[in-house]
Design an enzyme around this catalytic site. Structure first.
Site, mmCIF file in Angstrom:
data_model
loop_
_atom_site.group_PDB
_atom_site.id
_atom_site.type_symbol
_atom_site.label_atom_id
_atom_site.label_comp_id
_atom_site.label_asym_id
_atom_site.label_seq_id
_atom_site.Cartn_x
_atom_site.Cartn_y
_atom_site.Cartn_z
ATOM 1 N N LYS A 89 0.582 -1.140 -0.428
ATOM 2 C CA LYS A 89 0.306 0.129 0.159
ATOM 3 C C LYS A 89 0.748 1.363 -0.223
ATOM 4 O O LYS A 89 0.562 2.409 -0.574
ATOM 5 C CB LYS A 89 -1.029 -0.274 1.111
ATOM 6 C CG LYS A 89 -2.083 -0.794 1.231
ATOM 7 C CD LYS A 89 -3.413 -0.270 2.221
ATOM 8 C CE LYS A 89 -4.248 -1.791 1.711
ATOM 9 N NZ LYS A 89 -4.324 -2.733 2.116
ATOM 10 N N GLU A 111 -9.528 7.133 3.461
ATOM 11 C CA GLU A 111 -10.949 6.193 4.242
ATOM 12 C C GLU A 111 -10.303 5.063 4.131
ATOM 13 O O GLU A 111 -9.778 4.625 3.670
ATOM 14 C CB GLU A 111 -12.257 6.351 3.852
ATOM 15 C CG GLU A 111 -12.234 5.160 2.938
ATOM 16 C CD GLU A 111 -12.029 5.857 1.168
ATOM 17 O OE1 GLU A 111 -12.381 6.730 1.152
ATOM 18 O OE2 GLU A 111 -11.736 5.103 0.315
ATOM 19 N N SER A 377 1.413 -9.898 -1.142
ATOM 20 C CA SER A 377 1.802 -7.956 -1.124
ATOM 21 C C SER A 377 1.654 -7.578 0.261
ATOM 22 O O SER A 377 1.874 -6.411 0.696
ATOM 23 C CB SER A 377 -0.120 -8.172 -0.968
ATOM 24 O OG SER A 377 -1.117 -8.873 -0.072
HETATM 25 C C1 LIG Z 1 -5.558 -4.015 1.503
HETATM 26 C C2 LIG Z 1 -4.342 -5.375 0.755
HETATM 27 C C3 LIG Z 1 -4.876 -5.664 0.369
HETATM 28 C C4 LIG Z 1 -6.422 -5.873 -0.481
HETATM 29 O O1 LIG Z 1 -5.932 -5.001 -1.962
HETATM 30 P P1 LIG Z 1 -5.688 -4.518 -3.110
HETATM 31 O O2 LIG Z 1 -6.156 -3.514 -3.596
HETATM 32 O O3 LIG Z 1 -6.911 -5.469 -3.529
HETATM 33 O O4 LIG Z 1 -4.393 -5.041 -3.283
HETATM 34 C C5 LIG Z 1 -3.768 -7.380 0.243
HETATM 35 N N1 LIG Z 1 -3.132 -7.498 0.491
HETATM 36 C C6 LIG Z 1 -3.011 -6.698 1.317
HETATM 37 C C7 LIG Z 1 -1.435 -7.494 2.353
HETATM 38 C C8 LIG Z 1 -3.730 -5.459 1.965
HETATM 39 O O5 LIG Z 1 -2.892 -4.603 2.996
#
Ligand SMILES: *Cc1c(COP(=O)(O)O)cnc(C)c1O
Length: 393
Positions: A89, A111, A377
C-alpha cells in the site's frame, strides 16, 4: 484493444467518473494534472528516491524452492511484505503524497476499513508534515484498535463514521462529504484502484513499480522475458494491478486474480465479487459489485480485512469480462491452511490477503516448465491475533 484506461476514464465498459456535480472541479483538477506531474523528471526522481530509501525497494523476487517442490514449476514470491509498513500500500501513498504536494494541497483525507490504508496514509503525512484526517466506520474503529493507535501515534485524526452499517462504505461517504466541503486545500488519497477516474489509473501507475521490477529481476534470474503465470489477491485490486501492469498486453502471461470467497460463495458470507456481483456504480465508478435487488450494496465478508470489499476496480471488471484475467477464489479455511503452509515451508508468515493468492496453487494446473510469480502483498504481523485464534495457539 488494450487494457489501459481510455480518454473518458473507461476500461471497456467499466470505469468513468459518476460523481456528484459538486465534486466535479476537484476530480477535474486531478484529471488535468496527474499524468503531467507523474511523468515529470522531478516527480520521478523524488518518487524513486523515496521508494528506495524509505520504502526499501526494490523488493526481492524470491525463489521459493520448497513451495516449488510441492506444487511443481518454479515459483517466485514478489516480496511486497518486506516494504516499510508491511505491504504494497505504501507504494501508492508515497506517490500520491508527492502529487498532493505538487498540487499545493495542505490537508489530506482518506477512508479506511481495516486501517491498513489509513496507516499507510498517516505514515506519509507524518513524513511530509501534512495534516491527515482518516474516516473510519465506528465498528471498524472498535475492531481494529492497533491500527487506530498507529494512526494516532503518527499524528492523524481518526474520525468515526456513525451512519449506516458504520463500516467502510460509510467512511467513504464521510470522506466524499469532507472533500465537497473543502475543495481548495484538500487532497483525497484513495487506497486502491477504485473510485472515479482518474484514481484507478493513478493508483495502477504508482503500483506498477511492482511489475517494472519483476521484469528486470526475472530476466536476471532466469533469462526469461516473461513468467507463465502471475497470481495476486484482489480486494479493490491495487497489488494485482501493480503486478500485472507491465504484462497486460503480453497475452502469453496468464493473469490470475484471487478473490476471497469467505465461508463459501453461496453462503451469503463472501467477498467474491466476480462470482456473485453484477454491474453497478460504487465509489464513483461503474464496475462489478455485490448488491441486492434494489441496487443497495451488500455487506461483504472475508476473514481477511483487506479483501472484505463489495466491489473490484474497473480494470479488473474489464479483465474479467474480456477473459484476459482468470478469476478464482479461496475460502477463509483455504487461506489459513496456505498461510500455515508457507510459514512452515519457507519461514515466511504472509498477510491473510496474500495467503488467498497462495491458496490457488493447489487449484491450477502447473507444468514442470512453468515459471510462476505470486505477489506476496503483505506480511502477517497484523494478522497474528486471527492466526492465534484460528490455529489455537
Ligand atoms: C489492503 C491489502 C490488500 C488488498 O488491496 P488491493 O488493493 O486489492 O491490493 C491485499 N494485501 C494486503 C497485504 C493488504 O494490506
Amino acid at each position: 484493444m488494450g487494457y489501459s484506461v481510455d480518454k473518458n476514464g473507461f476500461y471497456g465498459d467499466f470505469g468513468g467518473a459518476f460523481i456528484p456535480e459538486l465534486l466535479f472541479p476537484n476530480v477535474k483538477e486531478l484529471e488535468d494534472n496527474y499524468i503531467q506531474i507523474l511523468e515529470s523528471d522531478e516527480f520521478q526522481r523524488e518518487y524513486k528516491n523515496l521508494l528506495k530509501d524509505y520504502v526499501g525497494r526494490p523488493s526481492p523476487l524470491y525463489l521459493a524452492k520448497r513451495l516449488s517442490e510441492k506444487y511443481g514449476g518454479t515459483i517466485y514470491l514478489k516480496r511486497e511484505d518486506l516494504n516499510h509498513t508491511g505491504a504494497h500500500k505504501v507504494n501508492n501513498t508515497v506517490g500520491q503524497i508527492l502529487l498532493a504536494q505538487k498540487l499545493g494541497k495542505k490537508r489530506i483525507i482518506a477512508e479506511t476499513g481495516a486501517g491498513q490504508h489509513g496507516v499507510a496514509t498517516a505514515t506519509v503525512c507524518a513524513l511530509m508534515d501534512l495534516e491527515c484526517i482518516v474516516y473510519m466506520g465506528e465498528i471498524d474503529i472498535e475492531r481494529q484498535a492497533p491500527n487506530v493507535a498507529r494512526m494516532k501515534m503518527l499524528g492523524a485524526e481518526v474520525r468515526p463514521a456513525t451512519s449506516g452499517s458504520k463500516t467502510l462504505k460509510d467512511a467513504t461517504n464521510e470522506a466524499i462529504r469532507d472533500w465537497i466541503n473543502n475543495p481548495e486545500d484538500t487532497y483525497y488519497l484513495i487506497g486502491s484502484v477504485v473510485g472515479p477516474h482518474p484514481y484507478p489509473d493513478l493508483v495502477a501507475r504508482l503500483q506498477a513499480v511492482i511489475s517494472e521490477e519483476m521484469k528486470i529481476q526475472l530476466k536476471e534470474k532466469t533469462g526469461k522475458e516473461n513468467p507463465d503465470k502471475i497470481i495476486a489477491c484482489v480486494g479493490g485490486g491495487s497489488n494485482a494491478a501493480g503486478a500485472y501492469y507491465h504484462y497486460l498486453d503480453d497475452e502469453d502471461v496468464e493473469l490470475i486474480a484471487v478473490e476471497a470467497s469467505g465461508k463459501g460463495v453461496d453462503t451469503g458470507e463472501t467477498a467474491a465479487t466476480t462470482t456473485i456481483g453484477t454491474p453497478g456504480i460504487i465509489h464513483g465508478s461503474k464496475t462489478l459489485l455485490m448488491q441486492d435487488d434494489f441496487g443497495q450494496i451488500t455487506e461483504p465478508y472475508s476473514i481477511s480485512a483487506g479483501l472484505d470489499y463489495p466491489g473490484i476496480g474497473p480494470l479488473h471488471a474489464h479483465l474479467f469480462a474480456s477473459h484476459r484475467g482468470v478469476f478464482l477464489s479461496a475460502t477463509d479455511k483455504e487461506a489459513l491452511d496456505s498461510a500455515l503452509e508457507l510459514t512452515r515451508l519457507e519461514g515466511i508468515i504472509p498477510a491473510l490477503e496474500s495467503a488467498h493468492a497462495l491458496a490457488v496453487l493447489s487449484k491450477i494446473e502447473i507444468k514442470d516448465t512453468d515459471t510462476i510469480v505470486v505477489n506476496l502483498s503483505g506480511r502477517g504481523d497484523k494478522d497474528m491475533e486471527t492466526y492465534q485464534r484460528e490455529l489455537g495457539y
